[in-house]
Design a protein around this motif. Structure first.
Motif, PDB file in Angstrom:
ATOM      1  N   SER A   8      87.597  89.884 128.472  1.00 29.02           N
ATOM      2  CA  SER A   8      86.616  88.901 128.931  1.00 29.02           C
ATOM      3  C   SER A   8      87.235  88.012 130.013  1.00 29.02           C
ATOM      4  CB  SER A   8      86.154  87.994 127.784  1.00 29.02           C
ATOM      5  OG  SER A   8      85.437  88.710 126.816  1.00 29.02           O
ATOM      6  N   ILE A   9      86.453  87.706 131.047  1.00 30.93           N
ATOM      7  CA  ILE A   9      86.888  86.786 132.093  1.00 30.93           C
ATOM      8  C   ILE A   9      86.402  85.400 131.683  1.00 30.93           C
ATOM      9  CG2 ILE A   9      86.769  86.205 134.552  1.00 30.93           C
ATOM     10  CD1 ILE A   9      88.267  88.841 133.911  1.00 30.93           C
ATOM     11  N   VAL A  10      87.333  84.450 131.644  1.00 31.16           N
ATOM     12  CA  VAL A  10      87.061  83.139 131.070  1.00 31.16           C
ATOM     13  C   VAL A  10      87.618  82.015 131.952  1.00 31.16           C
ATOM     14  CG1 VAL A  10      87.049  84.019 128.694  1.00 31.16           C
ATOM     15  CG2 VAL A  10      89.201  83.222 129.705  1.00 31.16           C
ATOM     16  N   THR A  11      87.188  80.795 131.639  1.00 29.83           N
ATOM     17  CA  THR A  11      87.869  79.611 132.148  1.00 29.83           C
ATOM     18  C   THR A  11      88.636  79.043 130.956  1.00 29.83           C
ATOM     19  OG1 THR A  11      86.033  78.119 131.647  1.00 29.83           O
ATOM     20  CG2 THR A  11      86.096  79.081 133.859  1.00 29.83           C
ATOM     21  N   ALA A  12      89.806  78.501 131.249  1.00 32.09           N
ATOM     22  CA  ALA A  12      90.628  77.961 130.179  1.00 32.09           C
ATOM     23  C   ALA A  12      91.412  76.750 130.684  1.00 32.09           C
ATOM     24  CB  ALA A  12      91.604  79.029 129.675  1.00 32.09           C
ATOM     25  N   LYS A  18      93.108  73.707 134.918  1.00 30.93           N
ATOM     26  CA  LYS A  18      92.018  74.589 134.502  1.00 30.93           C
ATOM     27  C   LYS A  18      92.108  75.865 135.329  1.00 30.93           C
ATOM     28  CE  LYS A  18      87.020  74.855 133.826  1.00 30.93           C
ATOM     29  NZ  LYS A  18      85.731  74.198 134.014  1.00 30.93           N
ATOM     30  N   TYR A  19      91.954  77.003 134.661  1.00 36.46           N
ATOM     31  CA  TYR A  19      92.182  78.305 135.274  1.00 36.46           C
ATOM     32  C   TYR A  19      91.058  79.287 134.961  1.00 36.46           C
ATOM     33  CZ  TYR A  19      96.839  76.294 135.442  1.00 36.46           C
ATOM     34  OH  TYR A  19      97.884  75.444 135.676  1.00 36.46           O
ATOM     35  N   LEU A  79      83.447  81.464 128.566  1.00 36.65           N
ATOM     36  CA  LEU A  79      83.149  82.619 129.406  1.00 36.65           C
ATOM     37  C   LEU A  79      82.928  82.160 130.846  1.00 36.65           C
ATOM     38  CD1 LEU A  79      82.740  85.682 129.118  1.00 36.65           C
ATOM     39  CD2 LEU A  79      80.302  85.235 128.848  1.00 36.65           C
ATOM     40  N   TYR A  80      83.513  82.867 131.803  1.00 36.47           N
ATOM     41  CA  TYR A  80      83.344  82.559 133.231  1.00 36.47           C
ATOM     42  C   TYR A  80      82.042  83.191 133.700  1.00 36.47           C
ATOM     43  CZ  TYR A  80      84.370  82.336 138.241  1.00 36.47           C
ATOM     44  OH  TYR A  80      84.327  82.079 139.587  1.00 36.47           O
TER      45      TYR A  80
END
Length: 129
Positions: A8-12, A18-19, A79-80
């Motif tokens: 899964s492509i996410v923000t974290a 923040k990435y 989730l991005y």
């Protein structure tokens, strides 16, 4: 919130940065996330005394590197949904510039010291080979 999956492509969020990244492993309390882009550059200084300039050590905080892995607490991962992922170098440059603009509007000792750190980091990020 449904459980995210490997790939899964996410923000974290990690510390104060923040990435955008990809989940590579699921752990009981966190996700292992591989960094693909920077959305917010980490704040400079002491994490335990934010926005304070008069601290024992005013840390120079680099953004995580491209493809570096981080343990992000599950509650800090989403989730991005923005579409395409910007290139790492471009996103780092944008995040640095945004932080610079925010600091330039602030005349505090913290902002001045942070700007000095960002200038040092900028030369390290973009060293010519």
């Amino acid at each position: 919130m449904s459980e995210l999956s490997i790939g899964s492509i996410v923000t974290a969020f990690y510390k104060t940065g923040k990435y955008i990244g990809e989940i590579t492993e699921i752990r009981p309390q966190s996700y292992l996330v591989r960094v693909l882009a920077v959305l917010k550059h980490p704040m400079q200084g002491d994490l335990h005394q934010p926005k304070e300039a008069m601290v024992e050590i005013f840390h120079e905080r680099k953004a995580l590197s491209y493809r570096e892995q981080m343990n992000a607490p599950k509650k800090m991962v989403k989730l991005y949904k923005e579409g395409s992922i910007p290139s790492y170098n471009e996103s780092l440059q944008v995040a640095l510039e945004k932080m610079r603009q925010e600091l330039q509007a602030d005349e505090s000792a913290f902002a001045i010291q942070s700007m000095k750190n960002l200038e040092i980091l900028n030369t390290e990020y973009y060293k010519l080979p």
